[in-house]
Scaffold this motif. Structure first.
Motif, PDB file in Angstrom:
ATOM      1  N   GLU A 146       0.824  -1.209   0.000  1.00 38.93           N
ATOM      2  CA  GLU A 146       0.000   0.000   0.000  1.00 38.93           C
ATOM      3  C   GLU A 146       0.859   1.261   0.000  1.00 38.93           C
ATOM      4  O   GLU A 146       0.490   2.278  -0.588  1.00 38.93           O
ATOM      5  CB  GLU A 146      -0.932  -0.033   1.220  1.00 38.93           C
ATOM      6  CG  GLU A 146      -2.086   0.947   1.157  1.00 38.93           C
ATOM      7  CD  GLU A 146      -3.170   0.551   0.168  1.00 38.93           C
ATOM      8  OE1 GLU A 146      -4.158   1.318   0.058  1.00 38.93           O
ATOM      9  OE2 GLU A 146      -3.050  -0.504  -0.496  1.00 38.93           O
ATOM     10  N   MET A 152      -1.467   6.622  -2.182  1.00 36.67           N
ATOM     11  CA  MET A 152      -1.118   6.665  -0.767  1.00 36.67           C
ATOM     12  C   MET A 152       0.125   7.502  -0.467  1.00 36.67           C
ATOM     13  O   MET A 152       0.451   7.738   0.699  1.00 36.67           O
ATOM     14  CB  MET A 152      -0.892   5.245  -0.238  1.00 36.67           C
ATOM     15  CG  MET A 152      -2.160   4.403  -0.131  1.00 36.67           C
ATOM     16  SD  MET A 152      -3.366   5.066   1.060  1.00 36.67           S
ATOM     17  CE  MET A 152      -4.589   5.769  -0.056  1.00 36.67           C
ATOM     18  N   LYS A 153       0.824   7.928  -1.489  1.00 39.78           N
ATOM     19  CA  LYS A 153       2.043   8.704  -1.273  1.00 39.78           C
ATOM     20  C   LYS A 153       1.710  10.028  -0.594  1.00 39.78           C
ATOM     21  O   LYS A 153       0.815  10.759  -1.017  1.00 39.78           O
ATOM     22  CB  LYS A 153       2.769   8.936  -2.593  1.00 39.78           C
ATOM     23  CG  LYS A 153       3.391   7.659  -3.146  1.00 39.78           C
ATOM     24  CD  LYS A 153       4.180   7.904  -4.417  1.00 39.78           C
ATOM     25  CE  LYS A 153       4.819   6.611  -4.914  1.00 39.78           C
ATOM     26  NZ  LYS A 153       5.582   6.811  -6.178  1.00 39.78           N
ATOM     27  N   GLY A 154       2.431  10.308   0.484  1.00 39.78           N
ATOM     28  CA  GLY A 154       2.194  11.531   1.242  1.00 39.78           C
ATOM     29  C   GLY A 154       1.199  11.361   2.376  1.00 39.78           C
ATOM     30  O   GLY A 154       1.042  12.260   3.205  1.00 39.78           O
ATOM     31  N   GLN A 155       0.522  10.195   2.427  1.00 45.25           N
ATOM     32  CA  GLN A 155      -0.429   9.937   3.508  1.00 45.25           C
ATOM     33  C   GLN A 155       0.309   9.459   4.765  1.00 45.25           C
ATOM     34  O   GLN A 155       1.359   8.821   4.684  1.00 45.25           O
ATOM     35  CB  GLN A 155      -1.443   8.879   3.077  1.00 45.25           C
ATOM     36  CG  GLN A 155      -2.357   9.291   1.950  1.00 45.25           C
ATOM     37  CD  GLN A 155      -3.394  10.312   2.412  1.00 45.25           C
ATOM     38  OE1 GLN A 155      -3.752  10.391   3.580  1.00 45.25           O
ATOM     39  NE2 GLN A 155      -3.865  11.119   1.476  1.00 45.25           N
ATOM     40  N   SER A 156      -0.244   9.740   5.932  1.00 43.66           N
ATOM     41  CA  SER A 156       0.355   9.284   7.191  1.00 43.66           C
ATOM     42  C   SER A 156       0.117   7.787   7.364  1.00 43.66           C
ATOM     43  O   SER A 156      -0.862   7.242   6.822  1.00 43.66           O
ATOM     44  CB  SER A 156      -0.258  10.028   8.375  1.00 43.66           C
ATOM     45  OG  SER A 156      -1.613   9.651   8.554  1.00 43.66           O
ATOM     46  N   MET A 159      -3.370   6.961   8.552  1.00 48.80           N
ATOM     47  CA  MET A 159      -4.431   7.019   7.546  1.00 48.80           C
ATOM     48  C   MET A 159      -4.370   5.803   6.626  1.00 48.80           C
ATOM     49  O   MET A 159      -5.400   5.236   6.266  1.00 48.80           O
ATOM     50  CB  MET A 159      -4.313   8.313   6.735  1.00 48.80           C
ATOM     51  CG  MET A 159      -4.670   9.567   7.504  1.00 48.80           C
ATOM     52  SD  MET A 159      -6.380   9.545   8.117  1.00 48.80           S
ATOM     53  CE  MET A 159      -7.304   9.502   6.575  1.00 48.80           C
ATOM     54  N   ILE A 160      -3.159   5.421   6.245  1.00 46.68           N
ATOM     55  CA  ILE A 160      -2.997   4.284   5.333  1.00 46.68           C
ATOM     56  C   ILE A 160      -3.536   3.004   5.957  1.00 46.68           C
ATOM     57  O   ILE A 160      -4.253   2.242   5.309  1.00 46.68           O
ATOM     58  CB  ILE A 160      -1.509   4.114   4.942  1.00 46.68           C
ATOM     59  CG1 ILE A 160      -1.039   5.319   4.122  1.00 46.68           C
ATOM     60  CG2 ILE A 160      -1.301   2.809   4.166  1.00 46.68           C
ATOM     61  CD1 ILE A 160       0.448   5.317   3.816  1.00 46.68           C
ATOM     62  N   ASN A 163      -7.137   1.680   5.706  1.00 45.44           N
ATOM     63  CA  ASN A 163      -7.647   1.118   4.454  1.00 45.44           C
ATOM     64  C   ASN A 163      -7.514  -0.402   4.393  1.00 45.44           C
ATOM     65  O   ASN A 163      -7.954  -1.023   3.422  1.00 45.44           O
ATOM     66  CB  ASN A 163      -6.898   1.727   3.263  1.00 45.44           C
ATOM     67  CG  ASN A 163      -7.169   3.217   3.114  1.00 45.44           C
ATOM     68  OD1 ASN A 163      -8.303   3.665   3.264  1.00 45.44           O
ATOM     69  ND2 ASN A 163      -6.131   3.986   2.841  1.00 45.44           N
TER      70      ASN A 163
END
Length: 201
Positions: A146, A152-156, A159-160, A163
C-alpha cells in the motif's frame, strides 16, 4: 568524628542483619502466590512461588511489558499498527529468552518454576500468538504494498492502515490482546511487590 563512624557502623550492621535475615526467610520458605487470567474463557489460575529467580524473571518481563506498546493502552487514532507488531514480536522474543535462562536447579525442582513457565507460555501461545498468526503477516504484506501505491504517497501511516480490508476486525482483536497484556502486567506487578493472594503449601 569517632562517634559518627560508630553510629554508621551500627546502622550498617543492623541493616545487614535485617536484610540477610529477610532474604534467608524468603529463600528457605518462599510464598506461594496465586495469579489468574481470562484467556478467552474461564479464568485460569496459576500458583507461583515468590522465590528469587521467579521474581527476577517476572520483573524483567514486567519491565518489557510497560516500556513497549504492549501493556500500555493502544491509541487507535495515533499509534501505528506496524510498530505495535514490532513491539509484540520483541515481547515474544524476550519472554522466550527469559524462560530459556531458568537455572537447572529450578528445572530440576519443577515446583519452583513450572507454573511461571506455564503462565508465560499460555500468555504467548493462547493470548498473543492467535492474533499474530491471523493478522500480522497479511497486514505487513498489504501495508508494504500500500505504501507504494500512487494514491497513498504523502499519507500518514495512521491514515494508510485504516484502508486495510479487515481493519475493523483486526482492531477488535488487537484490543482484546492489549487488554490481556495490561492485565498480565498488573498481575505481574502485584506478584513482584507481594500483594497478590498467598496460599498455604
Amino acid at each position: 568524628m569517632k562517634m559518627n563512624i560508630w553510629i554508621l557502623l551500627f546502622i550498617a550492621g543492623v541493616y545487614l542483619i535485617l536484610h540477610f535475615g529477610i532474604l534467608k526467610k524468603i529463600k528457605s520458605n518462599p510464598e506461594l502466590a496465586e495469579i489468574s487470567f481470562s484467556l478467552k474463557g474461564p479464568r485460569v489460575k496459576y500458583k507461583i512461588q515468590r522465590n528469587y529467580e521467579n521474581l527476577e524473571i517476572a520483573h524483567r518481563i514486567y519491565t518489557e511489558l510497560i516500556t513497549r506498546k504492549a501493556a500500555n493502552p493502544i491509541d487507535y487514532e495515533h499509534d501505528v499498527i506496524k510498530e505495535i507488531y514490532d513491539s509484540w514480536y520483541q515481547l515474544f522474543k524476550v519472554t522466550r529468552e527469559e524462560l530459556k535462562q531458568l537455572s537447572g536447579k529450578s528445572l530440576q525442582d519443577r515446583r519452583n518454576s513450572d507454573q511461571l513457565i506455564q503462565m508465560s507460555t499460555d500468555i504467548l501461545n493462547m493470548g498473543l500468538r492467535p492474533h499474530l498468526t491471523k493478522y500480522q503477516a497479511t497486514f505487513r504484506k498489504w501495508y508494504e504494498e500500500e505504501l507504494e501505491t500512487e494514491g497513498m504517497k504523502g499519507q500518514s501511516p495512521q491514515m494508510i492502515q485504516k484502508n486495510f480490508p479487515e481493519y475493523t476486525e483486526l482492531i477488535e482483536s488487537m484490543r482484546e490482546v492489549n487488554q490481556l497484556l495490561i492485565d498480565y502486567s498488573e498481575q505481574l506487578h502485584t506478584f513482584i511487590i507481594g500483594e497478590c493472594g498467598t496460599l498455604k503449601k
